[in-house]
Design a protein around this motif. Sequence first.
Motif, PDB file in Angstrom:
ATOM      1  N   ARG A  82       1.089  -1.342  -0.160  1.00 56.31           N
ATOM      2  CA  ARG A  82      -0.372  -0.263   0.355  1.00 56.31           C
ATOM      3  C   ARG A  82       0.849   1.335  -0.035  1.00 56.31           C
ATOM      4  O   ARG A  82       1.806   0.891   0.885  1.00 56.31           O
ATOM      5  CB  ARG A  82      -0.734   0.095   1.745  1.00 56.31           C
ATOM      6  CG  ARG A  82      -1.542  -1.762   1.294  1.00 56.31           C
ATOM      7  CD  ARG A  82      -2.690  -0.836   2.168  1.00 56.31           C
ATOM      8  NE  ARG A  82      -3.866  -1.619   1.512  1.00 56.31           N
ATOM      9  CZ  ARG A  82      -5.194  -1.550   0.831  1.00 56.31           C
ATOM     10  NH1 ARG A  82      -4.991  -0.767   0.249  1.00 56.31           N
ATOM     11  NH2 ARG A  82      -5.967  -2.954   0.252  1.00 56.31           N
ATOM     12  N   PRO A  83       0.571   2.648  -0.885  1.00 57.10           N
ATOM     13  CA  PRO A  83       1.219   3.709  -0.135  1.00 57.10           C
ATOM     14  C   PRO A  83       1.368   4.104   0.945  1.00 57.10           C
ATOM     15  O   PRO A  83       0.302   3.936   1.006  1.00 57.10           O
ATOM     16  CB  PRO A  83       0.988   4.432  -1.460  1.00 57.10           C
ATOM     17  CG  PRO A  83      -0.941   3.949  -2.091  1.00 57.10           C
ATOM     18  CD  PRO A  83      -0.330   2.454  -1.835  1.00 57.10           C
ATOM     19  N   ARG A  84       2.444   5.104   0.711  1.00 54.30           N
ATOM     20  CA  ARG A  84       2.020   5.861   2.015  1.00 54.30           C
ATOM     21  C   ARG A  84       1.638   7.014   1.611  1.00 54.30           C
ATOM     22  O   ARG A  84       1.365   7.539   0.552  1.00 54.30           O
ATOM     23  CB  ARG A  84       3.353   6.083   2.232  1.00 54.30           C
ATOM     24  CG  ARG A  84       4.243   5.502   2.771  1.00 54.30           C
ATOM     25  CD  ARG A  84       5.449   5.959   2.889  1.00 54.30           C
ATOM     26  NE  ARG A  84       6.421   6.695   1.801  1.00 54.30           N
ATOM     27  CZ  ARG A  84       7.627   6.609   1.358  1.00 54.30           C
ATOM     28  NH1 ARG A  84       7.956   7.519   2.107  1.00 54.30           N
ATOM     29  NH2 ARG A  84       7.967   6.923   0.158  1.00 54.30           N
ATOM     30  N   PHE A  85       0.549   8.067   2.303  1.00 54.64           N
ATOM     31  CA  PHE A  85      -0.569   9.286   2.210  1.00 54.64           C
ATOM     32  C   PHE A  85       0.257   9.885   3.294  1.00 54.64           C
ATOM     33  O   PHE A  85       0.241  10.383   4.103  1.00 54.64           O
ATOM     34  CB  PHE A  85      -1.683   8.958   2.809  1.00 54.64           C
ATOM     35  CG  PHE A  85      -1.983   7.246   2.246  1.00 54.64           C
ATOM     36  CD1 PHE A  85      -3.046   7.869   0.729  1.00 54.64           C
ATOM     37  CD2 PHE A  85      -2.645   6.155   2.408  1.00 54.64           C
ATOM     38  CE1 PHE A  85      -3.394   7.017   0.417  1.00 54.64           C
ATOM     39  CE2 PHE A  85      -3.035   5.615   2.112  1.00 54.64           C
ATOM     40  CZ  PHE A  85      -3.640   5.170   0.705  1.00 54.64           C
ATOM     41  N   TYR A  86       0.126  11.748   1.784  1.00 54.15           N
ATOM     42  CA  TYR A  86       0.499  12.991   2.395  1.00 54.15           C
ATOM     43  C   TYR A  86      -0.345  12.875   2.658  1.00 54.15           C
ATOM     44  O   TYR A  86      -0.861  14.084   1.481  1.00 54.15           O
ATOM     45  CB  TYR A  86       2.024  13.127   2.113  1.00 54.15           C
ATOM     46  CG  TYR A  86       3.368  12.070   2.363  1.00 54.15           C
ATOM     47  CD1 TYR A  86       3.498  13.056   3.829  1.00 54.15           C
ATOM     48  CD2 TYR A  86       3.558  11.616   1.589  1.00 54.15           C
ATOM     49  CE1 TYR A  86       5.009  12.334   4.392  1.00 54.15           C
ATOM     50  CE2 TYR A  86       4.923  10.863   1.868  1.00 54.15           C
ATOM     51  CZ  TYR A  86       5.407  11.215   3.423  1.00 54.15           C
ATOM     52  OH  TYR A  86       6.131  10.518   3.531  1.00 54.15           O
ATOM     53  N   PRO A  87      -1.839  13.716   3.630  1.00 52.50           N
ATOM     54  CA  PRO A  87      -2.499  14.677   3.698  1.00 52.50           C
ATOM     55  C   PRO A  87      -2.176  16.637   4.324  1.00 52.50           C
ATOM     56  O   PRO A  87      -0.657  16.076   4.292  1.00 52.50           O
ATOM     57  CB  PRO A  87      -3.140  14.468   4.657  1.00 52.50           C
ATOM     58  CG  PRO A  87      -2.235  13.207   5.544  1.00 52.50           C
ATOM     59  CD  PRO A  87      -1.241  13.013   4.518  1.00 52.50           C
ATOM     60  N   GLY A  88      -2.804  16.889   3.771  1.00 49.34           N
ATOM     61  CA  GLY A  88      -2.510  18.271   4.169  1.00 49.34           C
ATOM     62  C   GLY A  88      -2.229  18.918   2.999  1.00 49.34           C
ATOM     63  O   GLY A  88      -1.780  18.954   2.488  1.00 49.34           O
ATOM     64  N   ILE A  89      -2.505  20.530   3.072  1.00 50.81           N
ATOM     65  CA  ILE A  89      -2.357  21.645   2.010  1.00 50.81           C
ATOM     66  C   ILE A  89      -1.079  22.150   2.204  1.00 50.81           C
ATOM     67  O   ILE A  89      -0.130  22.076   1.335  1.00 50.81           O
ATOM     68  CB  ILE A  89      -3.624  22.534   1.735  1.00 50.81           C
ATOM     69  CG1 ILE A  89      -4.838  21.668   1.930  1.00 50.81           C
ATOM     70  CG2 ILE A  89      -3.080  23.763   0.943  1.00 50.81           C
ATOM     71  CD1 ILE A  89      -5.682  22.670   1.925  1.00 50.81           C
ATOM     72  N   LEU A 125       7.945  17.080   0.484  1.00 48.20           N
ATOM     73  CA  LEU A 125       8.639  15.995   1.590  1.00 48.20           C
ATOM     74  C   LEU A 125       9.753  15.427   1.463  1.00 48.20           C
ATOM     75  O   LEU A 125      10.703  15.148  -0.258  1.00 48.20           O
ATOM     76  CB  LEU A 125       7.852  14.535   1.366  1.00 48.20           C
ATOM     77  CG  LEU A 125       6.419  14.822   2.872  1.00 48.20           C
ATOM     78  CD1 LEU A 125       4.843  14.525   1.900  1.00 48.20           C
ATOM     79  CD2 LEU A 125       6.407  15.500   3.998  1.00 48.20           C
ATOM     80  N   PRO A 126      10.599  14.500   1.857  1.00 46.94           N
ATOM     81  CA  PRO A 126      12.448  14.941   2.063  1.00 46.94           C
ATOM     82  C   PRO A 126      12.027  13.380   0.882  1.00 46.94           C
ATOM     83  O   PRO A 126      11.211  12.800   1.364  1.00 46.94           O
ATOM     84  CB  PRO A 126      12.646  14.668   3.192  1.00 46.94           C
ATOM     85  CG  PRO A 126      12.143  14.848   3.873  1.00 46.94           C
ATOM     86  CD  PRO A 126      10.643  15.762   3.798  1.00 46.94           C
ATOM     87  N   ALA A 127      12.857  13.135   0.428  1.00 44.26           N
ATOM     88  CA  ALA A 127      12.987  11.702  -0.672  1.00 44.26           C
ATOM     89  C   ALA A 127      13.278  11.027   0.624  1.00 44.26           C
ATOM     90  O   ALA A 127      14.165  10.561   1.370  1.00 44.26           O
ATOM     91  CB  ALA A 127      13.965  11.546  -1.497  1.00 44.26           C
ATOM     92  N   VAL A 128      12.283   9.824   0.300  1.00 42.53           N
ATOM     93  CA  VAL A 128      13.022   8.084   0.540  1.00 42.53           C
ATOM     94  C   VAL A 128      14.147   7.616  -0.409  1.00 42.53           C
ATOM     95  O   VAL A 128      13.473   7.014  -1.334  1.00 42.53           O
ATOM     96  CB  VAL A 128      12.077   8.397   1.317  1.00 42.53           C
ATOM     97  CG1 VAL A 128      11.865   6.909   1.956  1.00 42.53           C
ATOM     98  CG2 VAL A 128      11.007   8.772   2.000  1.00 42.53           C
ATOM     99  N   THR A 129      14.530   7.438   1.112  1.00 39.21           N
ATOM    100  CA  THR A 129      15.901   6.297   0.259  1.00 39.21           C
ATOM    101  C   THR A 129      16.410   4.903   0.635  1.00 39.21           C
ATOM    102  O   THR A 129      16.241   4.793   2.354  1.00 39.21           O
ATOM    103  CB  THR A 129      17.052   6.958  -0.048  1.00 39.21           C
ATOM    104  OG1 THR A 129      17.178   8.452  -0.906  1.00 39.21           O
ATOM    105  CG2 THR A 129      18.076   5.509  -0.937  1.00 39.21           C
ATOM    106  N   VAL A 185       1.461  20.558   2.392  1.00 43.27           N
ATOM    107  CA  VAL A 185       3.320  19.811   2.034  1.00 43.27           C
ATOM    108  C   VAL A 185       3.115  19.821   1.332  1.00 43.27           C
ATOM    109  O   VAL A 185       3.246  18.655   0.159  1.00 43.27           O
ATOM    110  CB  VAL A 185       2.594  18.149   2.696  1.00 43.27           C
ATOM    111  CG1 VAL A 185       3.673  16.707   2.722  1.00 43.27           C
ATOM    112  CG2 VAL A 185       1.935  18.417   4.131  1.00 43.27           C
ATOM    113  N   PRO A 186       4.006  20.868   0.270  1.00 41.01           N
ATOM    114  CA  PRO A 186       4.206  20.798  -1.168  1.00 41.01           C
ATOM    115  C   PRO A 186       5.531  19.084  -1.556  1.00 41.01           C
ATOM    116  O   PRO A 186       4.874  18.590  -2.675  1.00 41.01           O
ATOM    117  CB  PRO A 186       4.984  22.292  -1.591  1.00 41.01           C
ATOM    118  CG  PRO A 186       5.339  22.415   0.038  1.00 41.01           C
ATOM    119  CD  PRO A 186       4.691  22.741   0.461  1.00 41.01           C
TER     120      PRO A 186
END
Lengths: 368, 429
Positions: free
Chosen positions: B402-409, B414-418, B411-412
């Motif tokens: 399942r993908p992660r979710f970023y709610p909220g306005i 987010l730090p890239a996740v490696t 949040v243009p």
Amino acid sequence: MPVKAAPVEVNIGPQHPSTHGVFRMVAKIDGERIVDVNMIVGYLHRSMEKLAEERTFTQNIPFTDRMDYLAAMSGNLGYCLSVEKLAGVEVPERAMYLRVIFAELQRVASHCMATGAFINDCGAWQTPVMWCFRDRERVLDLFEMTCGARLTTNYMRIGGVAFDIPDEFLPALDKLINDELPKAFEEYEELIVGNEIIMMRARDVGVVTPEVAINASLSGPLLRSAGIAWDLRKADPYCGYDRFKFDIPVGYNGDAYDRMVIRIEEMKQSLRIIRQAVADLPDGAHKTDIPLALRPPAGEAYSRVESPKGELGFYVVSDGGPAPYRWHVRAPSLINLSVLREMTIGQTISDAIVTLGSIDINVGELDR
Amino acid sequence: MTMLLDLITGYWWDARDLSNMTRPLYEFLRDQGVSDAGIFVISALLGTLAIISFVGAVAIINIWVERRVVGRMQSRLGPNRLGPFGLLQPIADAIKLMQKEVLQPASAPGWIYTVAPIAFTVPGIAILAVIPWGRNMVLANLDVGLLYILGLSSLAVLSVFMAGYSSNNKYSLFGAMRVIAMLVSYEIPIVAGLLGIVLFAGSMNLQEIVLFQEEHWAFMIMLQPLAFLIYFFSISAELNRTPADIAEAESEIVGGYHTEYSGMKFGLFYAAELINAVAVSAIIATLFLGGWWTYKLDEFIPGWMLLIGKIYGVYFIFVWTRGTLPRFRIDQLLAFAWKWLTPMALINVIVVAAEVLLWNETGWSDWFWIPAIIAINTALCVGLIVFFVKVFAPKFQRFPTRPRFYPGIDVPSLPAVTPPDFARKGGPA
């Protein structure tokens, strides 16, 4: 002793079942591994940007249908927003909500098509694509009910939308978003998301790192799969998207599988937006009256929308006349495709096809 | 009433065993003064004719079955225009294919290109010759029937290679290369899987294998569930059916070996694919599902009808998998053969050999050994599959489905996740 052979050059496309149109990849292949890929575009070039300079602003709307013909509403919306920005046209509230409803329905239709075609590229024998077509048809039925056209809708107008929704639209929409589509998405989850063969085929295939994604100016599910939460509906809200509650699904690994699950999740989020929009749908006019031959003041405007494929931008320059002086389209298909070479080198042919399918290009938009 | 009694009492018109029909023929020819050798030749030709007519009918029917069943799975109607339920559609297809011009690429001269589709149809027909249709209803009662089947089913792959190699097309060559790689890998699990049956029955004669199942009152699939699974998957790879249709892989290499074929040459490939599927279904029905014997049922229903029913049951599963599953990649398919199926088949052979040895040495009753073997082998099947999945399955669970979710306005970006193990190292299999 390992046998070394000269790489074989294989033309994948322009006539090939999996190039989604007339796109051509010239692949140098060593055994099954791809050594080099040369991408050749332009087989569907229709010179739309030049043609648009000869037509009035309103007459250009049908071109935007025919660019990304799987997401005609999003193209309409992006273009109308840019001209409205240029001419300073106010849009009624009801038109804004209708635009949101139709743009999100279009996202569902386009993502259905993308998911089905992607599984087809993974080698399923037409079944997923047929199931996805079935759900896309339901959405297109609603388009037909409203504006008479299914594929090239030509529905949005500068200053609003062409027609108000008919009486039977809202009950049909309610049945679609609350009953039929959620059930269909459950089927997708069972058939596709948990399927081990799809995982084997799509995990770690066509990986985009966040650095590459940003450097190549990617957008849409391709960018979000790399772990970057960038969605223009949140980042640069247009058309009243800041009033709706929804989440941006973001992937972990930047591979084809992530893109697929992101698309399925985005369809669910679209239904969420539509439900809110229908609940708040105001009464009133569906369109501002504008002159038939609109003459915006001299100047330029750029506006962008989050189309199903990514950031769809329209740059319009006016010299005060009835036709645009220059019209440029930032097509997400073209820019997303630019990383295909980095993604496919070192993979097998089968992986390259899966990678191409996961980018979800549309050649009509790619070549314009 | 007498008619009905006659029908079930073994006269030549007894529908339970059509081989009775040969007796009046034999008597007639003998009265005409034909020698025994002549009678043998004539009856062999008639039997061959019967098999070939059966195959022709099956090919026509199966085109309809496959298209119709897959159509229903794909939420569409399938052929429905021509005749009742679209039953005449295959005939229209055949007429269309015969009318089409047969295009042969100028760069693909030579007899290999022409012979390949014909050679492709032969094994499927020839395999059906050794299938027992009833107690006396076997065209060729070969003592090495199983060996004959194994040899012939590999021949089909050879003609696929001939087609791909002689077409002078890169896609066709890819198909041919893949087919050879697959043949080399999958012959081993097929043979090792079937070895267990031979150990049990003590014979390679298919009739003997059916009689073994009848004598011990158990289908072979109960005694050999693991061998059934191994054989089913391996043979679907050799048949070029999804999930292992890498030789024709439409979405990758266009049509694979038959890219350059058109008209009735292509039609032969298409029909032979269906014939081969039926031949393989017949093998599975005979070896694993009792053949013409079905407990007491074959006393009331003719055995050959039961066998045809079983064949279509197995064939339906082939169509079902084809309509459902995506395709493996070639390296995954080969890894599956070498890392999964071959060790499983070898372990199965060892266990079966031990069982048969104990069975013969102890001299205990079959009523003890048959349930015991069924229990042991079912446990072995489940246990081995669970063990292999736990130990050797590719690890995709590094990342959730399942993908992660970023709610909220606000949040243009987010730090890239490696993720920790980011680099791609070969194939995941």
